[in-house]
Design an enzyme around this catalytic site. Structure first.
Site, PDB file in Angstrom:
ATOM      1  N   HIS A   1      -5.802   2.814   1.105  1.00  0.00           N
ATOM      2  CA  HIS A   1      -5.020   3.938   1.622  1.00  0.00           C
ATOM      3  C   HIS A   1      -5.677   4.597   2.846  1.00  0.00           C
ATOM      4  O   HIS A   1      -5.031   4.833   3.857  1.00  0.00           O
ATOM      5  CB  HIS A   1      -4.814   5.002   0.546  1.00  0.00           C
ATOM      6  CG  HIS A   1      -4.219   4.462  -0.727  1.00  0.00           C
ATOM      7  ND1 HIS A   1      -3.275   3.471  -0.748  1.00  0.00           N
ATOM      8  CD2 HIS A   1      -4.439   4.773  -2.029  1.00  0.00           C
ATOM      9  CE1 HIS A   1      -2.933   3.201  -2.000  1.00  0.00           C
ATOM     10  NE2 HIS A   1      -3.634   3.980  -2.795  1.00  0.00           N
TER      11      HIS A   1
ATOM     12  N   ASP B   1       0.913  -1.138   0.000  1.00  0.00           N
ATOM     13  CA  ASP B   1       0.000   0.000   0.000  1.00  0.00           C
ATOM     14  C   ASP B   1       0.949   1.184   0.000  1.00  0.00           C
ATOM     15  O   ASP B   1       1.589   1.467   1.022  1.00  0.00           O
ATOM     16  CB  ASP B   1      -0.881   0.012   1.255  1.00  0.00           C
ATOM     17  CG  ASP B   1      -1.890   1.147   1.184  1.00  0.00           C
ATOM     18  OD1 ASP B   1      -1.466   2.279   0.889  1.00  0.00           O
ATOM     19  OD2 ASP B   1      -3.076   0.903   1.402  1.00  0.00           O
ATOM     20  N   HIS B   2       1.067   1.860  -1.135  1.00  0.00           N
ATOM     21  CA  HIS B   2       2.187   2.809  -1.235  1.00  0.00           C
ATOM     22  C   HIS B   2       2.059   3.963  -0.242  1.00  0.00           C
ATOM     23  O   HIS B   2       3.038   4.635   0.054  1.00  0.00           O
ATOM     24  CB  HIS B   2       2.390   3.289  -2.683  1.00  0.00           C
ATOM     25  CG  HIS B   2       1.425   4.327  -3.153  1.00  0.00           C
ATOM     26  ND1 HIS B   2       0.203   4.027  -3.691  1.00  0.00           N
ATOM     27  CD2 HIS B   2       1.501   5.677  -3.164  1.00  0.00           C
ATOM     28  CE1 HIS B   2      -0.421   5.146  -4.019  1.00  0.00           C
ATOM     29  NE2 HIS B   2       0.342   6.163  -3.713  1.00  0.00           N
TER      30      HIS B   2
HETATM   31  C1  BG6 Z   1      -3.649   4.798  -6.367  1.00  0.00           C
HETATM   32  C2  BG6 Z   1      -5.013   4.888  -6.980  1.00  0.00           C
HETATM   33  O1  BG6 Z   1      -3.584   3.697  -5.488  1.00  0.00           O
HETATM   34  O2  BG6 Z   1      -3.375   5.993  -5.630  1.00  0.00           O
HETATM   35  C3  BG6 Z   1      -5.144   6.113  -7.862  1.00  0.00           C
HETATM   36  O3  BG6 Z   1      -5.274   3.727  -7.756  1.00  0.00           O
HETATM   37  C4  BG6 Z   1      -4.703   7.364  -7.119  1.00  0.00           C
HETATM   38  O4  BG6 Z   1      -6.471   6.272  -8.351  1.00  0.00           O
HETATM   39  C5  BG6 Z   1      -3.361   7.163  -6.427  1.00  0.00           C
HETATM   40  O5  BG6 Z   1      -4.620   8.423  -8.053  1.00  0.00           O
HETATM   41  C6  BG6 Z   1      -3.035   8.336  -5.510  1.00  0.00           C
HETATM   42  O6  BG6 Z   1      -1.721   8.195  -4.993  1.00  0.00           O
HETATM   43  P1  BG6 Z   1      -0.897   9.469  -4.495  1.00  0.00           P
HETATM   44  O7  BG6 Z   1       0.352   8.887  -3.915  1.00  0.00           O
HETATM   45  O8  BG6 Z   1      -0.648  10.323  -5.702  1.00  0.00           O
HETATM   46  O9  BG6 Z   1      -1.752  10.168  -3.480  1.00  0.00           O
END
Ligand code: BG6
Length: 486
Positions: free
Chosen positions: A231, A168-169
């Site tokens: 997230h 989960d980045h």
């Molecule tokens: C991804 C989603 O996991 O996270 C995308 O699939 C979203 O829809 C993205 O745009 C948002 O990531 P960050 O790091 O730019 O907030």
């Protein structure tokens, strides 16, 4: 010796995130000396062609951070290799196995999750799922509990749980880890971190981008499954969890899973009161005309591009404290923040007369666009007025407050931390199977309630924080969403 294999090594995720992250790790001297980086994909190209493509992707990214260095690139280039494979076919994976031999291998599946089952089966036959192997997988794994389990069962038939790294980045973002430091590295917050002092918590993830040509994926998922299931619930867990006994991966993940288990299920009757679905229509954002979701999709769709939910955590610490979460596309700004809103003072001695602006304390943990943690406290406005004038001030609790010349460190790509941890075998910042299952279980109840009640998304204008109903979600109890100008 060690190797990292990037399945889907020529794809968007690899080129945009993974390879630039490996470059930055190289630059910081954090890659193991003997590490090989092997791109594996269907495209029938040679090593030189692949290396040139990687350079084209990495160089502009590094330059935008003033971090391009030919010597670093040369070191990275010597590690790089490429192999054209059909990853679902064990025979085709054999040359890859021959390349890595008995090395400690971390395989990253940067491919469609619909292929995970067939790929891991082929990896097992080809000898790429050994005791010293690790597997990194990206979301979305399934679109509900049932499909998650089907895919994850296939993964589990080849890899033990501790060998699986579910990304989960958001967990790789610096401020998210700083939240753990703030909560458990200080004594001053923990006594306040409960329903005696906290009024409510807000988690906002706003994006200005629309869905655009990602709709074939997005239309199946919507904001609830794409963002909230993973997230936002992960952020909620880190705010709400009990102090773990140590930073051992399972100590932390045990506490997170307890939070998910304590989430009060959202019943069908309640769904309309505690959840909001929205979909952006055509309009204008940042001075430019933008299409509505239906126009991007090419036909009307009931997929939500915005979701807001009031979650309740049924345990001693949080009973009676709502956690409001919202996320959407085409919002006024790209902003991710967690707000801990404290209660009002029990009795205000400043109640009478004009006292200036009186606000309740608020801790804001900002992940994007800036990485910052700030606390709003009330202060006396300097001056000799007869009636004491108050003003809120915002104290930054982040880096460099005691060093005027300090600059924020380079904003790291979340994958740098995650790739490094996966290669080092540390699962703390990865999602365990039971966590993902609990999150799906809770989210499935919401989506089933929506389906049963034919609960359609409300329209909202681009450049707004979603439909009016999202304001109502808080206004009903006399609360309001945090705004940057507040
Ligand atoms: C991804 C989603 O996991 O996270 C995308 O699939 C979203 O829809 C993205 O745009 C948002 O990531 P960050 O790091 O730019 O907030």
């Amino acid at each position: 010796m060690a190797a990292i294999i990037l399945f889907g090594g020529g794809g968007d995720l690899a080129m945009r995130m993974l390879l630039p992250s490996l470059y930055f790790l190289e630059r910081d001297g954090l890659l193991a000396d003997e590490l090989k980086i092997i791109g594996a994909a269907r495209s029938d190209e040679g090593r030189d062609e692949y290396v040139a493509k990687v350079r084209d992707a990495v160089q502009p990214r590094a330059e935008s951070d003033n971090a391009w260095d030919e010597d670093v690139w040369r070191r990275m280039e010597t590690r790089l290799d490429y192999l054209a494979v059909d990853a679902t076919d064990a025979e085709s994976l054999k040359p890859l196995k021959a390349k890595v031999g008995d090395d400690e291998v971390t395989s990253f599946l940067a491919v469609s999750p619909s292929l995970y089952g067939r790929i891991v089966t082929a990896m097992k036959v080809a000898g790429l799922a050994e005791r010293n192997s690790r597997l990194v997988v990206e979301k979305p794994v399934g679109r509900d509990l049932k499909s998650f389990r089907e895919i994850d069962d296939a993964v589990a038939s080849a890899f033990r749980e501790e060998q699986v790294f579910r990304i989960d980045h958001y967990l790789g973002k610096e401020t998210v880890q700083n939240l753990i430091a703030l909560r458990f590295g200080n004594t001053i917050f923990e006594p306040l971190w409960n329903n005696l002092t906290v009024d409510h918590v807000q988690i906002t993830v706003g994006e200005t981008v629309g869905v655009g040509d990602r709709w074939p994926y997005y239309d199946e998922y919507g904001a609830l499954r794409d963002m909230l299931q993973n997230h936002l619930l992960q952020l909620l867990c880190l705010v709400a969890m009990e102090p773990p006994s140590d930073l051992d991966p399972d100590s932390v993940r045990n506490e997170k899973v307890k939070v998910l288990r304590s989430l009060r299920p959202i019943t069908h009757e309640e769904a309309e009161r505690v959840t909001v679905r929205g979909q952006y229509v055509a309009g204008e954002l940042e001075g430019k005309p933008v299409k509505g979701y239906d126009d991007e999709r090419g036909e009307p769709s009931d997929t939500e591009t915005f979701v807001a939910v009031r979650a309740d955590i049924d345990n001693w610490r949080w009973a009676g404290v709502p956690f409001y979460m919202r996320t959407g596309k085409r919002m006024p700004e790209k902003r991710t923040e967690i707000v801990i809103q404290f209660k009002s003072v029990p009795h205000s001695i400043f109640a009478s007369g004009d006292r200036g602006e009186v606000c309740d304390n608020r801790l804001v943990i900002e992940l994007q666009p800036e990485e910052d943690i700030s606390l709003s406290v009330m202060n006396k406005r300097p001056g000799l007025e007869r009636s004491m004038q108050l003003q809120p001030i915002k104290m930054s609790l982040s880096w460099g407050v005691d060093d005027k010349d300090a600059r924020p460190p380079r904003r790291r790509i979340a994958y740098e931390r995650l790739l490094l941890d996966a290669m080092n075998g540390d699962n703390t910042l990865f999602v365990r199977r039971d966590e993902a299952e609990q999150a799906w279980k809770w989210v499935d109840e919401v989506s089933e309630a929506w389906e049963d009640a034919a609960f359609k998304p409300h329209d909202y204008q681009p450049g707004t924080w979603g439909p009016d109903e999202a304001e109502m979600l808080l206004a009903r109890t006399g609360r309001r969403w945090n705004t940057t100008d507040a």
